[in-house]
Design a protein around this motif. Structure first.
Motif, PDB file in Angstrom:
ATOM      1  N   ALA A 193       0.819  -1.218   0.000  1.00  0.00           N
ATOM      2  CA  ALA A 193       0.000   0.000   0.000  1.00  0.00           C
ATOM      3  C   ALA A 193       0.846   1.259   0.000  1.00  0.00           C
ATOM      4  N   GLY A 194       2.132   1.118  -0.310  1.00  0.00           N
ATOM      5  CA  GLY A 194       3.017   2.291  -0.336  1.00  0.00           C
ATOM      6  C   GLY A 194       2.884   3.058  -1.644  1.00  0.00           C
ATOM      7  N   SER A 195       3.445   4.254  -1.650  1.00  0.00           N
ATOM      8  CA  SER A 195       3.343   5.110  -2.841  1.00  0.00           C
ATOM      9  C   SER A 195       4.636   5.142  -3.647  1.00  0.00           C
ATOM     10  N   GLY A 196       5.722   4.616  -3.090  1.00  0.00           N
ATOM     11  CA  GLY A 196       6.991   4.612  -3.821  1.00  0.00           C
ATOM     12  C   GLY A 196       7.567   6.000  -4.024  1.00  0.00           C
ATOM     13  N   SER A 197       7.527   6.837  -3.000  1.00  0.00           N
ATOM     14  CA  SER A 197       7.954   8.240  -3.160  1.00  0.00           C
ATOM     15  C   SER A 197       9.434   8.371  -3.501  1.00  0.00           C
ATOM     16  N   ARG A 198      10.289   7.524  -2.942  1.00  0.00           N
ATOM     17  CA  ARG A 198      11.715   7.635  -3.264  1.00  0.00           C
ATOM     18  C   ARG A 198      12.003   7.193  -4.689  1.00  0.00           C
TER      19      ARG A 198
ATOM     20  N   GLU B 276       5.532   7.515 -11.932  1.00  0.00           N
ATOM     21  CA  GLU B 276       4.155   8.010 -11.998  1.00  0.00           C
ATOM     22  C   GLU B 276       3.185   7.079 -11.292  1.00  0.00           C
ATOM     23  N   MET B 277       3.570   5.825 -11.154  1.00  0.00           N
ATOM     24  CA  MET B 277       2.719   4.855 -10.456  1.00  0.00           C
ATOM     25  C   MET B 277       3.500   4.291  -9.269  1.00  0.00           C
ATOM     26  N   PRO B 278       2.806   3.721  -8.271  1.00  0.00           N
ATOM     27  CA  PRO B 278       3.544   3.093  -7.164  1.00  0.00           C
ATOM     28  C   PRO B 278       4.491   2.025  -7.708  1.00  0.00           C
ATOM     29  N   LYS B 279       5.686   1.933  -7.135  1.00  0.00           N
ATOM     30  CA  LYS B 279       6.736   1.076  -7.718  1.00  0.00           C
ATOM     31  C   LYS B 279       6.316  -0.386  -7.828  1.00  0.00           C
TER      32      LYS B 279
ATOM     33  N   VAL C  82      -2.459 -10.030   0.116  1.00  0.00           N
ATOM     34  CA  VAL C  82      -1.790  -8.817  -0.334  1.00  0.00           C
ATOM     35  C   VAL C  82      -2.615  -7.629   0.157  1.00  0.00           C
ATOM     36  N   VAL C  83      -1.931  -6.719   0.875  1.00  0.00           N
ATOM     37  CA  VAL C  83      -2.612  -5.577   1.504  1.00  0.00           C
ATOM     38  C   VAL C  83      -2.433  -4.349   0.605  1.00  0.00           C
ATOM     39  N   LEU C  84      -3.528  -3.899   0.015  1.00  0.00           N
ATOM     40  CA  LEU C  84      -3.505  -2.777  -0.935  1.00  0.00           C
ATOM     41  C   LEU C  84      -4.134  -1.544  -0.308  1.00  0.00           C
ATOM     42  N   SER C  85      -3.817  -0.402  -0.882  1.00  0.00           N
ATOM     43  CA  SER C  85      -4.441   0.838  -0.422  1.00  0.00           C
ATOM     44  C   SER C  85      -5.925   0.815  -0.794  1.00  0.00           C
ATOM     45  N   PRO C  86      -6.794   1.339   0.084  1.00  0.00           N
ATOM     46  CA  PRO C  86      -8.219   1.427  -0.275  1.00  0.00           C
ATOM     47  C   PRO C  86      -8.419   2.270  -1.540  1.00  0.00           C
ATOM     48  N   ALA C  87      -7.459   3.149  -1.843  1.00  0.00           N
ATOM     49  CA  ALA C  87      -7.572   4.008  -3.031  1.00  0.00           C
ATOM     50  C   ALA C  87      -6.838   3.431  -4.246  1.00  0.00           C
ATOM     51  N   ASP C  88      -6.394   2.169  -4.159  1.00  0.00           N
ATOM     52  CA  ASP C  88      -5.605   1.559  -5.241  1.00  0.00           C
ATOM     53  C   ASP C  88      -6.413   1.507  -6.545  1.00  0.00           C
ATOM     54  N   GLU C  89      -5.846   2.092  -7.605  1.00  0.00           N
ATOM     55  CA  GLU C  89      -6.523   2.108  -8.914  1.00  0.00           C
ATOM     56  C   GLU C  89      -5.864   1.158  -9.901  1.00  0.00           C
ATOM     57  N   TRP C  90      -4.768   0.535  -9.514  1.00  0.00           N
ATOM     58  CA  TRP C  90      -3.972  -0.246 -10.468  1.00  0.00           C
ATOM     59  C   TRP C  90      -4.273  -1.746 -10.431  1.00  0.00           C
ATOM     60  N   TRP C  91      -4.497  -2.265  -9.225  1.00  0.00           N
ATOM     61  CA  TRP C  91      -4.639  -3.713  -9.063  1.00  0.00           C
ATOM     62  C   TRP C  91      -5.584  -4.309 -10.101  1.00  0.00           C
TER      63      TRP C  91
ATOM     64  N   ALA D 173      -5.183 -19.969  -6.432  1.00  0.00           N
ATOM     65  CA  ALA D 173      -6.247 -19.757  -5.448  1.00  0.00           C
ATOM     66  C   ALA D 173      -5.750 -19.365  -4.057  1.00  0.00           C
ATOM     67  N   LYS D 174      -4.434 -19.403  -3.834  1.00  0.00           N
ATOM     68  CA  LYS D 174      -3.921 -19.037  -2.499  1.00  0.00           C
ATOM     69  C   LYS D 174      -4.019 -17.547  -2.226  1.00  0.00           C
ATOM     70  N   LEU D 175      -4.111 -16.772  -3.307  1.00  0.00           N
ATOM     71  CA  LEU D 175      -3.999 -15.317  -3.180  1.00  0.00           C
ATOM     72  C   LEU D 175      -5.327 -14.680  -2.782  1.00  0.00           C
ATOM     73  N   GLU D 176      -5.272 -13.763  -1.825  1.00  0.00           N
ATOM     74  CA  GLU D 176      -6.462 -13.031  -1.407  1.00  0.00           C
ATOM     75  C   GLU D 176      -6.107 -11.547  -1.285  1.00  0.00           C
ATOM     76  N   THR D 177      -6.940 -10.685  -1.839  1.00  0.00           N
ATOM     77  CA  THR D 177      -6.640  -9.247  -1.795  1.00  0.00           C
ATOM     78  C   THR D 177      -7.403  -8.583  -0.653  1.00  0.00           C
ATOM     79  N   LEU D 178      -6.718  -7.686   0.026  1.00  0.00           N
ATOM     80  CA  LEU D 178      -7.317  -6.920   1.117  1.00  0.00           C
ATOM     81  C   LEU D 178      -7.095  -5.436   0.824  1.00  0.00           C
ATOM     82  N   PHE D 179      -8.154  -4.670   0.720  1.00  0.00           N
ATOM     83  CA  PHE D 179      -8.002  -3.225   0.468  1.00  0.00           C
ATOM     84  C   PHE D 179      -8.036  -2.474   1.801  1.00  0.00           C
ATOM     85  N   CYS D 180      -7.080  -2.782   2.652  1.00  0.00           N
ATOM     86  CA  CYS D 180      -7.086  -2.218   4.015  1.00  0.00           C
ATOM     87  C   CYS D 180      -5.732  -1.621   4.388  1.00  0.00           C
ATOM     88  N   GLY D 181      -4.948  -1.197   3.390  1.00  0.00           N
ATOM     89  CA  GLY D 181      -3.655  -0.587   3.680  1.00  0.00           C
ATOM     90  C   GLY D 181      -3.802   0.660   4.536  1.00  0.00           C
TER      91      GLY D 181
END
Ligand code: CTP
Ligand code: MG
Length: 234
Positions: free
Chosen positions: A11-16, A20-23, A52-61, A71-79
């Motif tokens: 859920a990071g933004s990759g500022s360093r 244009e998009m999170p790294k 995988v914990v994503l930002s609630p505002a994630d537009e890329w996933w 099937a092991k993968l589960e997404t959580l929009f709770c970063g």
């Protein structure tokens, strides 16, 4: 036997990095960088589920196809606002399935080159361990402490110094307590899970890895990650 689960804070933004998009979504060998990170965990037989914990505002996933990860993968929009908060929120969501004694492996989304052998090494080295631990590398370079003018104030002794990587692997109950600093949430001064566990007075074990498990932080790291994956034939 305890079950192994993985939580990937993404859920990071990759500022360093400054793209244009999170790294975690930058292209790497034809897939988003995060795909390689998740694939390393999903294909490991030891690991039962990967959150995988994503930002609630994630537009890329949603713009990519992740079905190849299975099937092991589960997404959580709770970063959250910090890495520690994202992990803590992931742990809350994991509560439905994880028991206190189960292992949680927290792995940075920005480390796409985790080798299967290192992942298995970590699980083996910590099986039965009362505390848990992390992949890490002994410091190889001489370390300089800078003054305010960016001149060398002193040379630090590097004996016994290690660079912490991820995965960092702790029992669900230990991690939950380490990150749930009263009702105020995790202490943001801890930049990794081990730091929070150490603050409880416990001593995480250092499991030796190597520099190939790099974290993509700056633009120069991306071609290195690509070279490492290519070298493995991926
Ligand atoms: N992370 C997260 N939630 C946050 C901040 C970071 O889940 N609020 C995740 C990142 O997505 C990354 C991992 O924590 O996978 C390690 O963090 P870092 O390398 O610092 O990534 P960013 O915070 O995105 O980068 P920067 O610090 O340069 O902004
Ligand atoms: Mg960060």
């Amino acid at each position: 036997m305890p079950t192994h689960y993985a939580i990937v804070p993404a859920a990071g933004s990759g500022s360093r990095f400054g793209a244009e998009m999170p790294k975690q979504y930058l292209p790497l060998l034809g897939q988003p960088l995060l795909y390689h990170t998740l694939a390393a965990l999903c294909r490991c037989e030891r690991i039962a589920r990967v959150w995988v914990v994503l930002s609630p505002a994630d537009e890329w996933w949603q713009t990519y196809d992740w079905s190849g990860l299975g099937a092991k993968l589960e997404t959580l929009f709770c970063g959250g606002a910090t890495r520690a908060q994202s992990v803590a929120n992931g742990l809350v969501a994991a509560e439905i399935v994880a028991d206190d004694e189960d292992w949680i492996l927290v792995h940075d989304a920005a480390r796409p080159c985790l080798a299967q052998a290192q992942l298995v090494d970590l699980c083996d080295a910590l099986a039965g361990d009362p505390v848990g631990g992390l992949l890490a590398v002994p410091v190889a370079d001489t370390l300089k402490r800078a003054d305010a003018a960016q001149r060398v104030a002193l040379t630090e002794a590097r004996d016994g110094l290690w660079q912490a990587q991820t995965p960092q692997m702790f029992r669900y109950d230990v991690l939950r307590r380490a990150l749930a600093v009263d009702a105020g949430g995790p202490n943001v001064s801890h930049t990794d899970e081990a730091g929070a566990v150490e603050a409880m007075g416990l001593k995480p074990k250092l499991v030796r890895a190597d520099a190939s498990n790099l974290k993509v932080t700056y633009p120069a790291d991306l071609p290195l990650a690509e070279a490492i994956l290519r070298g493995r034939g991926e």
